[in-house]
Design a protein around this motif. Sequence first.
Motif, PDB file in Angstrom:
ATOM      1  N   ASN A 273       0.817  -1.210   0.000  1.00  0.00           N
ATOM      2  CA  ASN A 273       0.000   0.000   0.000  1.00  0.00           C
ATOM      3  C   ASN A 273       0.853   1.264   0.000  1.00  0.00           C
ATOM      4  O   ASN A 273       0.507   2.249  -0.647  1.00  0.00           O
ATOM      5  CB  ASN A 273      -0.954   0.005   1.195  1.00  0.00           C
ATOM      6  CG  ASN A 273      -2.021  -1.058   1.065  1.00  0.00           C
ATOM      7  OD1 ASN A 273      -2.298  -1.531  -0.032  1.00  0.00           O
ATOM      8  ND2 ASN A 273      -2.601  -1.453   2.177  1.00  0.00           N
ATOM      9  N   LYS A 274       1.992   1.229   0.692  1.00  0.00           N
ATOM     10  CA  LYS A 274       2.891   2.384   0.702  1.00  0.00           C
ATOM     11  C   LYS A 274       3.421   2.646  -0.705  1.00  0.00           C
ATOM     12  O   LYS A 274       3.448   3.793  -1.161  1.00  0.00           O
ATOM     13  CB  LYS A 274       4.056   2.158   1.661  1.00  0.00           C
ATOM     14  CG  LYS A 274       5.001   3.325   1.695  1.00  0.00           C
ATOM     15  CD  LYS A 274       6.121   3.139   2.684  1.00  0.00           C
ATOM     16  CE  LYS A 274       6.988   4.392   2.694  1.00  0.00           C
ATOM     17  NZ  LYS A 274       8.031   4.315   3.704  1.00  0.00           N
ATOM     18  N   VAL A 275       3.841   1.590  -1.398  1.00  0.00           N
ATOM     19  CA  VAL A 275       4.353   1.750  -2.759  1.00  0.00           C
ATOM     20  C   VAL A 275       3.248   2.280  -3.672  1.00  0.00           C
ATOM     21  O   VAL A 275       3.479   3.178  -4.487  1.00  0.00           O
ATOM     22  CB  VAL A 275       4.935   0.424  -3.289  1.00  0.00           C
ATOM     23  CG1 VAL A 275       5.298   0.537  -4.762  1.00  0.00           C
ATOM     24  CG2 VAL A 275       6.151   0.016  -2.477  1.00  0.00           C
ATOM     25  N   LYS A 276       2.026   1.761  -3.520  1.00  0.00           N
ATOM     26  CA  LYS A 276       0.911   2.256  -4.329  1.00  0.00           C
ATOM     27  C   LYS A 276       0.653   3.735  -4.077  1.00  0.00           C
ATOM     28  O   LYS A 276       0.414   4.501  -5.011  1.00  0.00           O
ATOM     29  CB  LYS A 276      -0.368   1.464  -4.034  1.00  0.00           C
ATOM     30  CG  LYS A 276      -0.380   0.073  -4.591  1.00  0.00           C
ATOM     31  CD  LYS A 276      -1.713  -0.570  -4.253  1.00  0.00           C
ATOM     32  CE  LYS A 276      -1.647  -2.066  -4.306  1.00  0.00           C
ATOM     33  NZ  LYS A 276      -2.918  -2.676  -3.885  1.00  0.00           N
ATOM     34  N   ARG A 277       0.706   4.142  -2.812  1.00  0.00           N
ATOM     35  CA  ARG A 277       0.502   5.557  -2.483  1.00  0.00           C
ATOM     36  C   ARG A 277       1.579   6.434  -3.115  1.00  0.00           C
ATOM     37  O   ARG A 277       1.286   7.506  -3.658  1.00  0.00           O
ATOM     38  CB  ARG A 277       0.504   5.766  -0.964  1.00  0.00           C
ATOM     39  CG  ARG A 277      -0.789   5.424  -0.289  1.00  0.00           C
ATOM     40  CD  ARG A 277      -0.865   6.011   1.121  1.00  0.00           C
ATOM     41  NE  ARG A 277       0.313   5.746   1.924  1.00  0.00           N
ATOM     42  CZ  ARG A 277       0.486   4.656   2.676  1.00  0.00           C
ATOM     43  NH1 ARG A 277      -0.434   3.714   2.708  1.00  0.00           N
ATOM     44  NH2 ARG A 277       1.571   4.505   3.386  1.00  0.00           N
ATOM     45  N   LEU A 278       2.832   5.974  -3.072  1.00  0.00           N
ATOM     46  CA  LEU A 278       3.927   6.746  -3.665  1.00  0.00           C
ATOM     47  C   LEU A 278       3.758   6.866  -5.179  1.00  0.00           C
ATOM     48  O   LEU A 278       3.981   7.935  -5.761  1.00  0.00           O
ATOM     49  CB  LEU A 278       5.269   6.095  -3.328  1.00  0.00           C
ATOM     50  CG  LEU A 278       5.709   6.184  -1.870  1.00  0.00           C
ATOM     51  CD1 LEU A 278       6.908   5.283  -1.616  1.00  0.00           C
ATOM     52  CD2 LEU A 278       6.023   7.608  -1.484  1.00  0.00           C
ATOM     53  N   ILE A 279       3.356   5.778  -5.823  1.00  0.00           N
ATOM     54  CA  ILE A 279       3.148   5.797  -7.277  1.00  0.00           C
ATOM     55  C   ILE A 279       1.993   6.726  -7.634  1.00  0.00           C
ATOM     56  O   ILE A 279       2.096   7.541  -8.552  1.00  0.00           O
ATOM     57  CB  ILE A 279       2.898   4.378  -7.811  1.00  0.00           C
ATOM     58  CG1 ILE A 279       4.167   3.538  -7.703  1.00  0.00           C
ATOM     59  CG2 ILE A 279       2.405   4.413  -9.250  1.00  0.00           C
ATOM     60  CD1 ILE A 279       3.973   2.061  -7.996  1.00  0.00           C
ATOM     61  N   LYS A 280       0.885   6.615  -6.910  1.00  0.00           N
ATOM     62  CA  LYS A 280      -0.278   7.464  -7.198  1.00  0.00           C
ATOM     63  C   LYS A 280       0.040   8.941  -6.995  1.00  0.00           C
ATOM     64  O   LYS A 280      -0.391   9.795  -7.768  1.00  0.00           O
ATOM     65  CB  LYS A 280      -1.468   7.071  -6.319  1.00  0.00           C
ATOM     66  CG  LYS A 280      -2.127   5.788  -6.723  1.00  0.00           C
ATOM     67  CD  LYS A 280      -3.269   5.495  -5.778  1.00  0.00           C
ATOM     68  CE  LYS A 280      -3.642   4.041  -5.790  1.00  0.00           C
ATOM     69  NZ  LYS A 280      -4.608   3.710  -4.734  1.00  0.00           N
ATOM     70  N   GLU A 281       0.805   9.246  -5.951  1.00  0.00           N
ATOM     71  CA  GLU A 281       1.165  10.638  -5.690  1.00  0.00           C
ATOM     72  C   GLU A 281       2.061  11.175  -6.804  1.00  0.00           C
ATOM     73  O   GLU A 281       1.861  12.290  -7.287  1.00  0.00           O
ATOM     74  CB  GLU A 281       1.868  10.754  -4.330  1.00  0.00           C
ATOM     75  CG  GLU A 281       2.272  12.158  -3.959  1.00  0.00           C
ATOM     76  CD  GLU A 281       1.104  13.101  -3.720  1.00  0.00           C
ATOM     77  OE1 GLU A 281       1.364  14.305  -3.553  1.00  0.00           O
ATOM     78  OE2 GLU A 281      -0.059  12.666  -3.705  1.00  0.00           O
TER      79      GLU A 281
END
Length: 133
Positions: free
Chosen positions: A65-73
Amino acid sequence: MDTRLTREERLRGKSAIDRLFSEGRSLAVFPLRAVYAVVSVPDMPEISLLVSVSKKRFKRAVKRNKVKRLIKEAFRLKKNIAVEKLKEEGKQIHLAILYLDKEIPPYRTFDTRMEELLKRVVSDICKTNNNNN
């Protein structure tokens, strides 16, 4: 420019996702890989996004989820690069971004690689469009 990542900009629906992975083109800018397909869906934004992080690479959902948040941001802040060009061309794309690495780099890496990835996707779409004319 609107920098939100709205619900309409998220790629949803099994048939749309299956079509993207079966008919889409792919390119990679490590640690990101993009799978994209040009579509024409009325009343939809220029880019519909899907983000995927492999359970094989990150066992813990917290890290995925952290990686997904970084990618989305990173995408949210850099999407105007692609949206402007796609508006000029009159195109819409479905875009899946897959994470390839086993480590989580700092945000700067996501930011620079996302910019490079979006520029390459748009230039590839414009290039194939000009070859078809």
